[in-house]
Write a protein that holds these residues in place. Structure first.
Motif, PDB file in Angstrom:
ATOM      1  N   MET A   1     -12.321 -21.646   5.644  1.00 30.67           N
ATOM      2  CA  MET A   1     -11.565 -22.183   4.540  1.00 30.67           C
ATOM      3  C   MET A   1     -11.314 -21.111   3.525  1.00 30.67           C
ATOM      4  SD  MET A   1     -14.181 -24.105   2.316  1.00 30.67           S
ATOM      5  CE  MET A   1     -14.882 -22.579   2.095  1.00 30.67           C
ATOM      6  N   ALA A   2     -10.226 -21.295   2.784  1.00 29.09           N
ATOM      7  CA  ALA A   2      -9.813 -20.222   1.894  1.00 29.09           C
ATOM      8  C   ALA A   2     -10.850 -19.942   0.837  1.00 29.09           C
ATOM      9  CB  ALA A   2      -8.497 -20.590   1.228  1.00 29.09           C
ATOM     10  N   GLN A   3     -11.626 -20.965   0.438  1.00 30.61           N
ATOM     11  CA  GLN A   3     -12.596 -20.739  -0.602  1.00 30.61           C
ATOM     12  C   GLN A   3     -13.736 -19.867  -0.151  1.00 30.61           C
ATOM     13  OE1 GLN A   3     -11.848 -23.564   0.742  1.00 30.61           O
ATOM     14  NE2 GLN A   3     -13.632 -24.627   1.506  1.00 30.61           N
ATOM     15  N   GLU A   4     -13.846 -19.561   1.125  1.00 26.71           N
ATOM     16  CA  GLU A   4     -14.952 -18.755   1.618  1.00 26.71           C
ATOM     17  C   GLU A   4     -15.043 -17.427   0.927  1.00 26.71           C
ATOM     18  OE1 GLU A   4     -14.979 -18.300   5.777  1.00 26.71           O
ATOM     19  OE2 GLU A   4     -14.959 -20.403   6.128  1.00 26.71           O
ATOM     20  N   GLU A   5     -13.882 -16.862   0.659  1.00 24.04           N
ATOM     21  CA  GLU A   5     -13.925 -15.546   0.056  1.00 24.04           C
ATOM     22  C   GLU A   5     -13.125 -15.479  -1.225  1.00 24.04           C
ATOM     23  OE1 GLU A   5     -13.006 -12.429   2.633  1.00 24.04           O
ATOM     24  OE2 GLU A   5     -14.596 -12.890   4.009  1.00 24.04           O
ATOM     25  N   GLU A   6     -12.700 -16.603  -1.780  1.00 23.19           N
ATOM     26  CA  GLU A   6     -11.871 -16.578  -2.978  1.00 23.19           C
ATOM     27  C   GLU A   6     -12.596 -15.932  -4.141  1.00 23.19           C
ATOM     28  OE1 GLU A   6     -10.693 -20.522  -3.707  1.00 23.19           O
ATOM     29  OE2 GLU A   6      -9.233 -20.547  -2.120  1.00 23.19           O
ATOM     30  N   LEU A   7     -13.907 -16.198  -4.269  1.00 22.20           N
ATOM     31  CA  LEU A   7     -14.638 -15.654  -5.400  1.00 22.20           C
ATOM     32  C   LEU A   7     -15.384 -14.390  -5.048  1.00 22.20           C
ATOM     33  CD1 LEU A   7     -16.122 -18.675  -7.292  1.00 22.20           C
ATOM     34  CD2 LEU A   7     -14.345 -17.131  -7.993  1.00 22.20           C
ATOM     35  N   ILE A  78     -24.849 -21.065   5.244  1.00 21.84           N
ATOM     36  CA  ILE A  78     -24.980 -22.457   5.675  1.00 21.84           C
ATOM     37  C   ILE A  78     -23.856 -23.306   5.101  1.00 21.84           C
ATOM     38  CG2 ILE A  78     -26.428 -24.521   5.429  1.00 21.84           C
ATOM     39  CD1 ILE A  78     -28.868 -22.692   5.605  1.00 21.84           C
ATOM     40  N   SER A  79     -23.472 -23.034   3.847  1.00 24.81           N
ATOM     41  CA  SER A  79     -22.388 -23.802   3.224  1.00 24.81           C
ATOM     42  C   SER A  79     -21.069 -23.596   3.954  1.00 24.81           C
ATOM     43  CB  SER A  79     -22.243 -23.395   1.747  1.00 24.81           C
ATOM     44  OG  SER A  79     -23.410 -23.687   1.018  1.00 24.81           O
ATOM     45  N   VAL A  80     -20.749 -22.333   4.271  1.00 20.39           N
ATOM     46  CA  VAL A  80     -19.511 -22.041   4.995  1.00 20.39           C
ATOM     47  C   VAL A  80     -19.536 -22.696   6.373  1.00 20.39           C
ATOM     48  CG1 VAL A  80     -18.125 -20.209   6.039  1.00 20.39           C
ATOM     49  CG2 VAL A  80     -19.095 -19.905   3.757  1.00 20.39           C
ATOM     50  N   THR A  81     -20.688 -22.614   7.036  1.00 18.15           N
ATOM     51  CA  THR A  81     -20.825 -23.251   8.351  1.00 18.15           C
ATOM     52  C   THR A  81     -20.648 -24.760   8.248  1.00 18.15           C
ATOM     53  OG1 THR A  81     -22.379 -21.516   9.025  1.00 18.15           O
ATOM     54  CG2 THR A  81     -22.343 -23.526  10.340  1.00 18.15           C
ATOM     55  N   ALA A  82     -21.264 -25.357   7.235  1.00 19.56           N
ATOM     56  CA  ALA A  82     -21.177 -26.808   7.070  1.00 19.56           C
ATOM     57  C   ALA A  82     -19.743 -27.254   6.809  1.00 19.56           C
ATOM     58  CB  ALA A  82     -22.088 -27.252   5.921  1.00 19.56           C
ATOM     59  N   ILE A  83     -19.010 -26.490   6.017  1.00 15.11           N
ATOM     60  CA  ILE A  83     -17.613 -26.842   5.738  1.00 15.11           C
ATOM     61  C   ILE A  83     -16.804 -26.885   7.027  1.00 15.11           C
ATOM     62  CG2 ILE A  83     -15.491 -26.040   4.636  1.00 15.11           C
ATOM     63  CD1 ILE A  83     -17.323 -24.872   2.411  1.00 15.11           C
ATOM     64  N   SER A  84     -16.960 -25.852   7.857  1.00 15.61           N
ATOM     65  CA  SER A  84     -16.208 -25.792   9.115  1.00 15.61           C
ATOM     66  C   SER A  84     -16.646 -26.882  10.085  1.00 15.61           C
ATOM     67  CB  SER A  84     -16.386 -24.415   9.759  1.00 15.61           C
ATOM     68  OG  SER A  84     -15.943 -23.384   8.905  1.00 15.61           O
ATOM     69  N   GLN A  85     -17.952 -27.081  10.204  1.00 16.21           N
ATOM     70  CA  GLN A  85     -18.455 -28.065  11.157  1.00 16.21           C
ATOM     71  C   GLN A  85     -18.130 -29.491  10.726  1.00 16.21           C
ATOM     72  OE1 GLN A  85     -19.675 -27.503  14.111  1.00 16.21           O
ATOM     73  NE2 GLN A  85     -19.663 -25.264  13.892  1.00 16.21           N
TER      74      GLN A  85
END
Length: 397
Positions: A1-7, A78-85
């Motif tokens: 998701m785009a927010q993964e690296e936005e910040l 874990i947050s990035v993984t959870a978003i995708s899963q």
């Protein structure tokens, strides 16, 4: 998701080793740090410079920040993984309204600033001072409705399109592929920085870009050109490109935002997303492209929203309490986590091309996180070695 690296490069926070956490948005060196990653900002502002008075306690502080860093990497990964899963699970439960998931997740960012403001208040900062500093993202005159709308509405629309592409890609290919391809955003940031921010050319970062592009092409080839999987790879790449454009634009106009400024930026993006992104939901429902059903709301969407907010908070807070480079490693750590879940739980298969493409993307991402001073030194040595004239041998007379 785009927010993964936005910040990843938005929250350049400086920690003062003598006075605890000093939330600052000033670039003391006066140099242009638009195209510098968060680790480099830390180096320029004192991490690499010894402090005579605190030299004895520095190992303790370093261990503390290192421990916090590993915690941040673990939690953000874990947050990035959870978003995708959760996104994949939502689509497998016959959820079809990507625009609704996009609206909910982007709108949820409104809570970012209130949470960060309360944390700063607990640390001794007044709400008035926090808002006064944060409002500078709207211009030198501070917050006004007009200034906020002019700056934040286009950003909200751009990031919404990026996030939509990311979520929609999950309907075509695996979470691992989407996460890996999205990591190429770091390479695209460098390309756009060369064009818009006039960043100096560096051969190692060019190599990282080539690895990223090669990784995307390899994964697309592994899915089969023209297949649904390849469409997912293309959508993830479009999401990465839009995210890179967003990050470069933000760094061009907001040189080094503090944690309060970054959180207000996200909060305003969430607000403008809330008041605008409901329009595509209605249109797509009327056209029966993404129909809204009257059945039970899929619970995985709640997981997407929760971890979306958590990830962005971790990025801001993480850079404030640890070395900033740790905050950028979460998406990289999410790649093997997603792969383990896809293989072990979802019974996904990965051929040699897909594994090779993922390794290319991971390698490119790691190279882009190398501190700029170190990379410039290596680049200079390599350039001098290549261009060094042959030393004429002395003739024996």
């Amino acid at each position: 998701m785009a927010q993964e690296e936005e910040l990843d490069n938005d929250c350049d926070i400086i920690e003062n080793p003598t006075n605890g956490i000093d939330i600052s948005d000033k670039n003391n060196s006066g140099t242009d740090i638009d195209s510098v990653n968060s680790y480099e900002v830390a180096v320029r502002n004192g991490y690499s410079q010894p402090d005579q008075e605190n030299e004895q306690i520095r190992p303790k502080v370093s261990w503390r920040k290192t421990i916090f860093g590993f915690i941040i990497v673990l939690c953000s990964g874990i947050s990035v993984t959870a978003i995708s899963q959760f996104g994949t699970s939502a689509y497998q439960s016959n959820f079809t309204s990507t625009s609704l998931a996009n609206w909910l997740s982007r709108s949820s960012l409104m809570v970012t600033y209130p949470i960060v403001s309360m944390v700063l208040s607990f640390l001794g900062h007044s709400h008035r001072d926090t808002f006064k500093e944060a409002s500078l993202i709207c211009g030198k005159n501070g917050f006004t409705i007009k200034a906020a709308t002019i700056r934040m509405l286009p950003v909200a629309i751009m990031t919404a399109i990026s996030t939509y592409c990311y979520y929609y890609a999950l309907t075509f290919t695996s979470s691992t592929d989407v996460t890996a391809v999205f990591s190429s955003a770091a390479g695209f940031v460098y390309i756009f920085s060369l064009i818009w921010l006039k960043e100096p050319f560096n051969i190692f970062r060019l190599f990282a870009v080539l690895l990223s592009v090669g990784g995307v092409a390899t994964i697309a080839y592994s899915e089969g050109l023209g297949s649904f999987g390849a469409i997912g790879v293309i959508l993830a790449a479009v999401s990465a490109i839009l995210s890179a454009i967003y990050r470069v634009i933000v760094k061009k106009f907001v040189v080094s935002p503090s944690v309060s400024q970054a959180s207000l930026l996200l909060g305003l993006v969430g607000f403008y997303s809330m008041i605008t992104l409901w329009i595509p939901i209605v249109i797509l429902d009327i056209l029966n492209i993404e129909p809204l059903s009257g059945g039970p709301f899929p619970w995985p969407v709640y997981g997407i929203v929760f971890f979306h907010v958590l990830y962005n908070l971790l990025l801001c807070i993480g850079i404030a309490v640890t070395y900033p480079i740790y905050a950028s490693l979460g998406p990289l750590f999410a790649i093997p986590l997603n792969a383990a879940i896809d293989v072990g739980y979802r019974q996904e298969s990965f051929n040699a091309y897909k594994i090779l493409g993922t390794l290319f993307l991971a390698a490119g991402f790691v190279i882009m996180t190398i501190p700029l001073p170190m990379m410039l030194r290596l680049s200079a040595k390599l350039r001098s070695y290549i261009t060094r004239p042959d030393t004429p041998q002395k003739s024996n007379s």
